[in-house]
Every structure is written in structure tokens, then in C-alpha cells.
Design an enzyme around this catalytic site. Structure first.
Site, mmCIF file in Angstrom:
data_model
loop_
_atom_site.group_PDB
_atom_site.id
_atom_site.type_symbol
_atom_site.label_atom_id
_atom_site.label_comp_id
_atom_site.label_asym_id
_atom_site.label_seq_id
_atom_site.Cartn_x
_atom_site.Cartn_y
_atom_site.Cartn_z
ATOM 1 C CB CYS A 1 0.038 73.305 -31.539
ATOM 2 S SG CYS A 1 -0.976 72.191 -30.539
ATOM 3 C CG HIS B 1 -2.540 62.119 -30.205
ATOM 4 N ND1 HIS B 1 -3.120 61.451 -31.259
ATOM 5 C CD2 HIS B 1 -2.923 61.457 -29.092
ATOM 6 C CE1 HIS B 1 -3.823 60.427 -30.796
ATOM 7 N NE2 HIS B 1 -3.711 60.403 -29.475
ATOM 8 C CG HIS C 1 -7.579 57.762 -32.583
ATOM 9 N ND1 HIS C 1 -6.864 57.663 -31.403
ATOM 10 C CD2 HIS C 1 -6.691 57.524 -33.579
ATOM 11 C CE1 HIS C 1 -5.602 57.378 -31.681
ATOM 12 N NE2 HIS C 1 -5.473 57.270 -33.003
ATOM 13 C CG ASP D 1 -18.708 54.524 -32.390
ATOM 14 O OD1 ASP D 1 -18.246 55.690 -32.362
ATOM 15 O OD2 ASP D 1 -18.242 53.611 -31.688
ATOM 16 C CB CYS E 1 -12.658 58.823 -28.878
ATOM 17 S SG CYS E 1 -12.317 57.876 -27.413
#
Length: 173
Positions: free
Chosen positions: A138, A141, A144, A148, A158
Site C-alpha cells: 500500500c 510509511h 527507516h 547498525d 526502525c
């Protein structure tokens, strides 16, 4: 196709539909016609339509790239076993066995459940160079990705808790 194979296909189809309906009901998405944990086809839904369906906090994060405050999301410290789904469309995203404790304040995973579950985009907002992670179904958001994380991938996905739904292993309604 013999009768036994036909029965098996019909039974599995019903089981998947029942699981999809349980997730939809458990997560409060009964009024979202696009929500499905089994359909992986890409959706082309306008933000105006999403705005009518989604709660304001989810809409702001998923469709307008907002970020929830660190250490406030419902999943950042959770260690329950199960599966995480896109809170907008129900797409399966992460398994709890790929989740790890990080001190960033958001739930962190080292890999998605399948390669094509998410998409990646350059993000140069707020004077930073990052890679945004969106739902492949879809385009919402999620958060990110950073370099690390722990082995085996060295990645840290994350994610915003508000952008995720969770179904514990063995859940039956």
C-alpha cells in the site's frame, strides 16, 4: 486434479480466509475494505480514501510520513512471539524472531518476513540522508532502515508502532 487435492485446496483457502478475518477483527479493521493478510497485490488507493478509513494518528504516520515519539509506541519493548502486519493494509511484514532490543525507542527488526514485503526510498528530509521503508502493498510509511543492526543482516529496520499490527502465535478468536 483428484478429489483429495481439490478438497485440500478448498480447505487451505478457507483457512487462510478465516485467519485473514481473525486478524481484521482483532485489529479493528472491519471497515477497511483493503485490509487483508493474504492478498499481496499492490493497492492504488488515493490518500483522500485512506483519510476516510484510517485513524488520524495512523494516517499522519503512514500517509504523511510523520514519526511517533520514541519510547511511546505499543511495540517498542514487546517481546511477544508472533507476526507483525501493516496497520494500513494487513500485509505481512516481520516475524518476532527477527525483532531485537535496540535503544532507539522504536521496534527494531533485522529483516522483513520476505524480500518483497517492503520497499526502499531515499529520504533527504530534515537535513538527513536516510532510507525510508514503506509497505510494498500500500506504499505506507513504516519507518527507516539503518546499517547498525545485529547479525545476520547488520540491518536495523526502525519501525513506527502505529504503522504495525500484531497477531500472536496461536491466536484464535
Amino acid at each position: 486434479m483428484n478429489k483429495l487435492m481439490l478438497f485440500a485446496v478448498m480447505f487451505l483457502g478457507c483457512a487462510l480466509s478465516a485467519d485473514a478475518q481473525r486478524l481484521k477483527t482483532k485489529t479493528g479493521h472491519e471497515n477497511n475494505p483493503y485490509y487483508s493478510s493474504t492478498d499481496t497485490r499492490h493497492l492504488n488507493v488515493l490518500n483522500a480514501e485512506w483519510k476516510k478509513i484510517l485513524p488520524p494518528d495512523l494516517y499522519a504516520t503512514a500517509r504523511e510520513q510523520a514519526t511517533e515519539r520514541p519510547f511511546t509506541g505499543k511495540f517498542w519493548k514487546s517481546d511477544d512471539k508472533g507476526t507483525y502486519y501493516c496497520a494500513v493494509c494487513g500485509n505481512k511484514l516481520f516475524r518476532s524472531d527477527a525483532k531485537f532490543a535496540s535503544d532507539c525507542g522504536w521496534p527494531s527488526f533485522f529483516e522483513p518476513v520476505r524480500k518483497d514485503a517492503v520497499k526502499y526510498h531515499e529520504d533527504h528530509s530534515f537535513g538527513m540522508d536516510r532510507i525510508e521503508v514503506t509497505c510494498a502493498r500500500c506504499d505506507s510509511h513504516l519507518g527507516h532502515i539503518f546499517d547498525d543492526g545485529p547479525p545476520p543482516t547488520g540491518k536495523r529496520f526502525c519501525m513506527n508502532s502505529v504503522s504495525l499490527d500484531f497477531l500472536p502465535d496461536g491466536f484464535k478468536q
